[in-house]
Design a protein around this motif. Structure first.
Motif, mmCIF file in Angstrom:
data_model
loop_
_atom_site.group_PDB
_atom_site.id
_atom_site.type_symbol
_atom_site.label_atom_id
_atom_site.label_comp_id
_atom_site.label_asym_id
_atom_site.label_seq_id
_atom_site.Cartn_x
_atom_site.Cartn_y
_atom_site.Cartn_z
ATOM 1 N N MET A 98 -6.944 -5.728 9.739
ATOM 2 C CA MET A 98 -8.051 -5.633 8.790
ATOM 3 C C MET A 98 -9.354 -5.866 9.537
ATOM 4 S SD MET A 98 -6.785 -5.248 5.631
ATOM 5 C CE MET A 98 -8.288 -5.647 4.722
ATOM 6 N N HIS A 117 -1.087 4.336 13.358
ATOM 7 C CA HIS A 117 -0.087 4.938 12.469
ATOM 8 C C HIS A 117 -0.672 5.236 11.110
ATOM 9 C CE1 HIS A 117 2.762 4.225 15.375
ATOM 10 N NE2 HIS A 117 3.365 3.155 14.919
ATOM 11 N N MET A 118 -1.602 4.395 10.719
ATOM 12 C CA MET A 118 -2.081 4.478 9.341
ATOM 13 C C MET A 118 -3.521 4.034 9.347
ATOM 14 S SD MET A 118 -2.821 2.198 6.588
ATOM 15 C CE MET A 118 -1.873 0.697 6.757
ATOM 16 N N ILE A 119 -4.337 4.698 8.571
ATOM 17 C CA ILE A 119 -5.682 4.201 8.359
ATOM 18 C C ILE A 119 -5.989 4.397 6.892
ATOM 19 C CG2 ILE A 119 -6.645 6.354 9.257
ATOM 20 C CD1 ILE A 119 -9.099 4.612 10.047
ATOM 21 N N ASN A 120 -6.544 3.375 6.298
ATOM 22 C CA ASN A 120 -6.682 3.333 4.858
ATOM 23 C C ASN A 120 -8.048 2.765 4.537
ATOM 24 O OD1 ASN A 120 -6.321 3.010 2.131
ATOM 25 N ND2 ASN A 120 -4.525 1.697 2.286
ATOM 26 N N GLN A 121 -8.928 3.615 4.101
ATOM 27 C CA GLN A 121 -10.220 3.126 3.659
ATOM 28 C C GLN A 121 -10.556 3.896 2.412
ATOM 29 O OE1 GLN A 121 -13.836 4.445 5.206
ATOM 30 N NE2 GLN A 121 -14.826 2.464 5.225
ATOM 31 N N GLY A 122 -11.233 3.276 1.499
ATOM 32 C CA GLY A 122 -11.607 4.040 0.339
ATOM 33 C C GLY A 122 -11.445 3.251 -0.924
ATOM 34 N N ALA A 123 -10.544 2.316 -0.924
ATOM 35 C CA ALA A 123 -10.448 1.474 -2.100
ATOM 36 C C ALA A 123 -11.413 0.323 -1.871
ATOM 37 C CB ALA A 123 -9.034 0.997 -2.276
ATOM 38 N N SER A 124 -11.124 -0.522 -0.908
ATOM 39 C CA SER A 124 -12.061 -1.587 -0.609
ATOM 40 C C SER A 124 -13.231 -0.992 0.144
ATOM 41 C CB SER A 124 -11.402 -2.642 0.254
ATOM 42 O OG SER A 124 -12.389 -3.520 0.733
ATOM 43 N N MET A 141 -8.546 -0.739 6.917
ATOM 44 C CA MET A 141 -7.195 -1.211 7.195
ATOM 45 C C MET A 141 -6.521 -0.226 8.138
ATOM 46 S SD MET A 141 -4.200 -1.703 4.371
ATOM 47 C CE MET A 141 -5.245 -2.679 3.305
ATOM 48 N N HIS A 199 0.843 -1.187 0.000
ATOM 49 C CA HIS A 199 0.000 0.000 0.000
ATOM 50 C C HIS A 199 0.878 1.235 0.000
ATOM 51 C CE1 HIS A 199 -3.289 -2.651 0.741
ATOM 52 N NE2 HIS A 199 -2.566 -3.207 1.694
ATOM 53 N N MET A 200 0.282 2.344 -0.398
ATOM 54 C CA MET A 200 1.051 3.560 -0.531
ATOM 55 C C MET A 200 0.218 4.761 -0.118
ATOM 56 S SD MET A 200 3.554 4.250 -3.724
ATOM 57 C CE MET A 200 2.222 3.944 -4.867
ATOM 58 N N PRO A 201 -0.123 4.881 1.168
ATOM 59 C CA PRO A 201 -0.883 6.050 1.591
ATOM 60 C C PRO A 201 -0.046 7.322 1.419
ATOM 61 C CG PRO A 201 -0.266 4.718 3.501
ATOM 62 C CD PRO A 201 0.136 3.956 2.282
ATOM 63 N N SER A 202 -0.692 8.381 0.970
ATOM 64 C CA SER A 202 0.043 9.612 0.721
ATOM 65 C C SER A 202 -0.623 10.799 1.371
ATOM 66 C CB SER A 202 0.142 9.854 -0.789
ATOM 67 O OG SER A 202 -1.144 9.867 -1.375
#
Lengths: 450, 450
Positions: B389, B417-424, B429, B341-344
């Motif tokens: 997850m 540290h990181m939160i990633n939602q938007g693709a799935s 995550m 993954h590559m959060p930016s």
């Protein structure tokens, strides 16, 4: 010493000039003044820059220019009259306006650049004349005379390194230096303008060159606010923020100035003070380096922008495929399209774009190309996309702040399409439908500031 | 009809064989049986596959093999004895074990593949013998005989398309077909094994070829649980979940089976039923297509994995630079390293890697290369990285679920540290420190399941 820049509305009329002169009188450290072109005096007024664009267009089309040159001169004359400055003192300004159309330019781009730059240039001249008329020692400083050199790109000039040495070599006395903003001179003596940020860049470059203790940026707002006053009533006026906070908030629509415009000041660690010409007694907002910064609040600002669109891709086992994203980026590169963010799931990828670089035709082509090359199981173009930034140095390592961003949205039934945290440590980025963005801003703002 | 696969522990001993045979007797639809090699009978036991690897190694090194061949044969003999099957009926199994070392192989990779495959192959033969001995019509089906063709890659075989036609051509009668899992035959008649997922893949391929109504996968757990039982006490047993949910949870450590192993079943939309050989009366867990799926719960499962590391990059105006990420991915591609993954942020980028593909030396080289090419202002390698997850089809479009994921972490002082939602759209995550991951799982689990 301080470098002081005044925006177009601050220099739009005699009354405004008077305020500016009072500001200059209040602080002996204000040594270098950067002018903009006269802006609008009231809502329906035309800016001098727009008059100059009109003048340039008429010149290119070899149409009559007498009306526009008169309009232009009258703007300067009206200001001079306010101070009782005789019209004959404005002879060089008048001649310059009338002669611009007869000058030779390398091409129409340089013609346009030169015409536009004279809004600032003549206003700086006028400012020097008025100050002298009022008995204040001041001198118009021509960018050409002291070597304010920029790259050879008519409307997208970049400052050249040697300019800083040329600024350093200038002697500061008790005489104010009045420098026009927005343009510089190429090595072969053509006027070239900055693409964006105008006078702000000039002020930042001068601040760096002079090693200023402060770069004062006078505009027509009292401060930078923690949220857009059109969205949130009476938002908190930020007293101090970091460069990085400003940059992250600018990204999502904070429009005090273009974030690229202040890079030279940032490079030299110079404090920027945004102040209001009309209420100069207010402290305004300080923009400072990150080092030793003590945040006043957990969150510094909340902003949103709907200049985005997104492309959603799904393919089973996508993340097992080395090179999938590489192929995707190569397609974007071929179309000269840059992406903003790329949140990914296990088998999903969303690419967020700045819409300004896309046309419907380009979107169609791009999607076709991506479909043919990457063969996604599912693909969707999402036009209705807003990005919300919640920014604050105080958020760094602060557990629970994310919860305070999300909770009010959940409570108010606002759907979050995307959430992206982890790269920047001082912000949370959210994606919503455009229709939800303002409401989201309100709720987040009140959860931190009320 | 159903394809039924039994795992190694389900076929480790005579008692286990008895359970399997009872299961087969209970449902006439169980027509095609896939065997694994005999697994461990107790904690300290050695799997037949490991004995075979040992045997192959001794053969390659031309060392004495008599002890290991005896150990091997005894495993099969012990099972036969349990059913009163005479030793002389096992003559072909015995001979095969003893003769393997004298066979010719193209190279040691194919030698190893062939040795290993015989764990499953001889167990299938034994199963057919025992069933026949018990008066049940059954037949060992040799992958070579019916054309179970795979690609020419000794230990990383891929099924060939024609295999499906060959399976379709098989006649199903009232005779059970016993097929060994884990391997296929190359077009020039060499045994080649699957790289991962072993017998599960064979079962999935047969399910697809036979258009099975269900693929039953018997193992030694009662169900797939909503959280790892080592982390959460008595977690909820999932009765039904989608392929996609399984895939997302597998990514973060759900280890019922390797997610790639069931692709053929997914391609054919076949329901997979995970059941326990030791408690076959329990319903187990159904894994079904997404279409028409009605989620039982908002969240289906929570998992975490600490197989990740991250690289943080910061550079001012990073996101204005077209091609920055492209350059980065080209470097990764050169090192044959894939990213997860590559959060930016605006000027920041975090790249998350699967650590298994990296050595300390490779990390050092990679970082040096990235630094030299991209010249970041700041760069940091983060080894302490866990990904959590939270997955559920019920989360789709459910406003507020994110808040319920985040809140318990904030309340318990666990940093994200990181939160990633938007693709799935069916998962969130999160990134945490490894030491925090289990505690985070517990709190999130209880917020949804208690």
């Amino acid at each position: 010493m301080k470098v002081v820049k005044f925006g177009g509305s601050s220099l739009a009329s005699g009354q405004q000039f008077e305020k500016v002169i009072n500001i200059l009188r209040q602080d002996q450290n204000r040594k270098v003044i950067v002018t903009s072109a006269p802006g609008k005096r009231e809502e329906t007024d035309t800016k001098v820059t727009d008059l100059l664009i009109n003048y340039a267009t008429l010149t290119i089309e070899t149409k009559p220019t007498n009306i526009v040159t008169e309009q232009l001169f009258n703007r300067y004359l009206e200001i001079a009259n306010h101070f009782g400055l005789e019209e004959d003192k404005l002879q060089t300004i008048k001649e310059k306006i009338e002669n611009l159309q007869y000058e030779k330019f390398e091409n129409n781009d340089y013609l346009m650049a030169s015409f536009k730059a004279h809004g600032e240039r003549l206003n700086a001249k006028l400012m020097a004349l008025i100050l002298n008329h009022l008995g204040i020692r001041a001198r118009f400083l021509d960018p050409e005379k002291f070597g304010f050199y920029v790259s050879d790109s008519a409307n997208n000039a970049q400052v050249l390194d040697e300019t800083y040495a040329n600024i350093e070599a200038l002697n500061l006395t008790d005489e104010l230096l009045i420098v026009p903003g927005f343009f510089g001179i190429t090595k072969d003596h053509k006027i070239a303008t900055f693409s964006r940020g105008g006078s702000d860049i000039t002020g930042a470059i001068l601040s760096k060159g002079f090693h200023a203790s402060c770069y004062e940026n006078f505009t027509d707002v009292d401060a930078i606010y923690a949220a857009n006053p059109n969205t949130v009533k009476n938002p908190y006026a930020i007293t101090k923020m970091t460069y990085r906070e400003l940059r992250e908030l600018s990204y999502a629509g904070f429009s005090v100035f273009h974030d690229e415009a202040i890079i030279p000041a940032i490079e030299a660690n110079i404090t920027i003070n945004v102040k209001n010409t009309n209420h100069s007694e207010l402290p305004g907002t300080l923009i400072v380096p990150e080092a030793n910064f003590e945040p006043e609040n957990l969150v510094t600002g909340v902003a949103s922008s709907d200049r985005f669109a997104a492309l959603y891709l799904h393919r089973y086992l996508l993340n097992k495929e080395v090179g999938f994203t590489l192929k995707l980026l190569e397609i974007l590169y071929r179309y000269n399209v840059s992406y903003e963010h790329m949140p990914s799931g296990i088998d999903d990828l969303t690419i967020i774009f700045d819409k300004s670089q896309l046309t419907n035709f380009k979107i169609k082509q791009l999607c076709q190309d991506i479909k043919a090359t990457l063969q996604p199981d599912e693909m969707q173009w999402i036009n209705d996309y807003a990005i919300i930034m919640v920014v604050g140095e105080g958020m760094r390592d602060n557990i629970g702040v994310l919860d305070r961003v999300i909770s009010p949205l959940a409570q108010n039934n606002i759907g979050i399409h995307m959430i992206n945290q982890g790269a920047s440590r001082i912000s949370v980025m959210l994606g919503t439908r455009q229709a939800d963005a303002n409401l989201a801003i309100e709720h987040i703002y009140h959860n931190f500031f009320s």
